[in-house]
Design an enzyme around this catalytic site. Sequence first.
Site, PDB file in Angstrom:
ATOM      1  N   TYR A 148      44.181  26.821  32.279  1.00  0.00           N
ATOM      2  CA  TYR A 148      45.510  26.694  32.877  1.00  0.00           C
ATOM      3  C   TYR A 148      45.459  27.180  34.318  1.00  0.00           C
ATOM      4  CZ  TYR A 148      50.573  27.398  33.542  1.00  0.00           C
ATOM      5  OH  TYR A 148      51.871  27.372  34.007  1.00  0.00           O
ATOM      6  N   ASP A 243      39.644  30.722  39.270  1.00  0.00           N
ATOM      7  CA  ASP A 243      41.040  31.098  39.080  1.00  0.00           C
ATOM      8  C   ASP A 243      41.041  32.427  38.333  1.00  0.00           C
ATOM      9  OD1 ASP A 243      43.632  31.535  38.370  1.00  0.00           O
ATOM     10  OD2 ASP A 243      43.982  29.542  37.509  1.00  0.00           O
ATOM     11  N   LYS A 271      49.228  37.971  38.644  1.00  0.00           N
ATOM     12  CA  LYS A 271      49.405  38.951  37.566  1.00  0.00           C
ATOM     13  C   LYS A 271      49.133  40.407  38.012  1.00  0.00           C
ATOM     14  CE  LYS A 271      49.420  35.480  34.046  1.00  0.00           C
ATOM     15  NZ  LYS A 271      48.711  34.227  33.962  1.00  0.00           N
TER      16      LYS A 271
HETATM   17  C1  LIG Z   1      49.178  32.861  34.575  1.00  0.00           C
HETATM   18  C2  LIG Z   1      48.165  32.012  35.167  1.00  0.00           C
HETATM   19  C3  LIG Z   1      48.460  31.111  36.200  1.00  0.00           C
HETATM   20  C4  LIG Z   1      49.868  30.878  36.681  1.00  0.00           C
HETATM   21  O1  LIG Z   1      50.424  32.021  37.253  1.00  0.00           O
HETATM   22  P1  LIG Z   1      52.026  32.142  37.335  1.00  0.00           P
HETATM   23  O2  LIG Z   1      52.231  33.436  38.078  1.00  0.00           O
HETATM   24  O3  LIG Z   1      52.524  32.167  35.939  1.00  0.00           O
HETATM   25  O4  LIG Z   1      52.527  30.979  38.102  1.00  0.00           O
HETATM   26  C5  LIG Z   1      47.434  30.407  36.779  1.00  0.00           C
HETATM   27  N1  LIG Z   1      46.174  30.554  36.364  1.00  0.00           N
HETATM   28  C6  LIG Z   1      45.840  31.407  35.374  1.00  0.00           C
HETATM   29  C7  LIG Z   1      44.409  31.555  34.971  1.00  0.00           C
HETATM   30  C8  LIG Z   1      46.822  32.145  34.725  1.00  0.00           C
HETATM   31  O5  LIG Z   1      46.494  32.947  33.719  1.00  0.00           O
END
Ligand SMILES: *Cc1c(COP(=O)(O)O)cnc(C)c1O
Length: 432
Positions: A148, A243, A271
């Site tokens: 994601y 990511d 995060k």
């Molecule tokens: C949570 C997450 C996102 C998206 O971040 P948001 O702050 O929810 O927009 C993107 N990449 C990874 C790996 C994530 O865990």
Amino acid sequence: MTNVFNTTNSQDVFDAAKELMPGGVSSPVRAFKSVNGDPIVFDRVKGAYSWDIDGNRFIDYVGSWGPAICGHSHPEVTSALQEALEKGTSFGAPCELENKLAEMVIEAVPSVEMVRFVNSGTEACMAVLRLMRAFTGRDKLIKFEGCYHGHADMFLVKAGSGVATLGLPDSPGVPRSTTSNTLTAPYNDLEAVKELFAENPDAISGVILEPIVGNAGFITPEPGFLEGLRELTKENGALLVFDEVMTGFRISYGGAQERFGVTPDLTTLGKVIGGGLPVGAYGGRKDIMSMVAPAGPVYQAGTLSGNPLAMTAGIKTLEILKQEGSYERLETMTKRLINGICESAKAAGLAINGKSISGMFGFYLCDGPVRNFEEAKQTNSEYFAKLHRSMLQKGVYLAPSAFEAGFMSLAHSEDDIDATLKAFNESFSELS
Ligand SMILES: *Cc1c(COP(=O)(O)O)cnc(C)c1O
């Protein structure tokens, strides 16, 4: 805790919310759909715990989906925020706190020589893709099934059943034209990536991945996978992007890239870096980052980016994490938890395979190994839904999906782990 698990107030608030907001929530997973229940409405959080509006207390392994790594509302973070609040909530102008957090990120994360702050992980990933494309002059990208990268159009694609399929959007409203440049491969499958490069010569801008997958449960990279991607991208003139929105400052202070010793060209963060306030970031090689406006021509902006409160929470959180022993503690406590969960499940005759790295963990209710999303889907989601409910009733808050990683915090005590393992043990025997 009383014997009766009462959620009347949560139910009332959620029923009202459903009329006001789509599905009653501000983000889909919160709705508990995949665990066949209605959500618990929170009243407050502190340390390792969350309390709902019916007065139930939970040992919390979601931690606001990762940011609460020092424990919820850590007193040092809270008091730093109170001080910052006195100076105003938003400047819309440069502030010194941005330099401070930028310096900390650059010092910590091996790939990051320069950084841009944004407001969410989604934003960071959108921006990094534009930059990848601008720097290489190529439009295509490779992502992995089950990873994601936020909700931007270009990433809302998963692979079909083939080895690698051309992107078909996951959501209505995403035009095929926006995802037609998104190529997908199964996680941990270097051969599939090699094939995509061969089939699309000089067309692929880069490869983006979660260096540890936390959005399909918990999948770790096989030995050689990250190294192989590093080589393949180099050979093909493409960029490698980690990511690390979830893994950054969680897997180690320098993220998964530090832990595995593989340095990408660009990195996205989110995060933990906001310490519970909305912060995302992307950064990497100086020659690439220098293309971002206003230093260069690649446009990207944000009214609230670099917000003083958000910067303050991030700085304080990183300062706490940087202290001696933080990651050793997360590692030891999380290992103890996952080992205990797996032992209990096996004793109850269940198939399980669980893992942890640092303060991140997950388990699948099936025989392992799980190396990609296809294999992850073997997990017994129906059983997980029952387990989730049972654990809630026993005062433990797990992520409401069989496909989400769990998070430990520095505030969780040995007693919390004991209580959690006792609850798992009881749940497994009751449900089996
Ligand atoms: C949570 C997450 C996102 C998206 O971040 P948001 O702050 O929810 O927009 C993107 N990449 C990874 C790996 C994530 O865990």
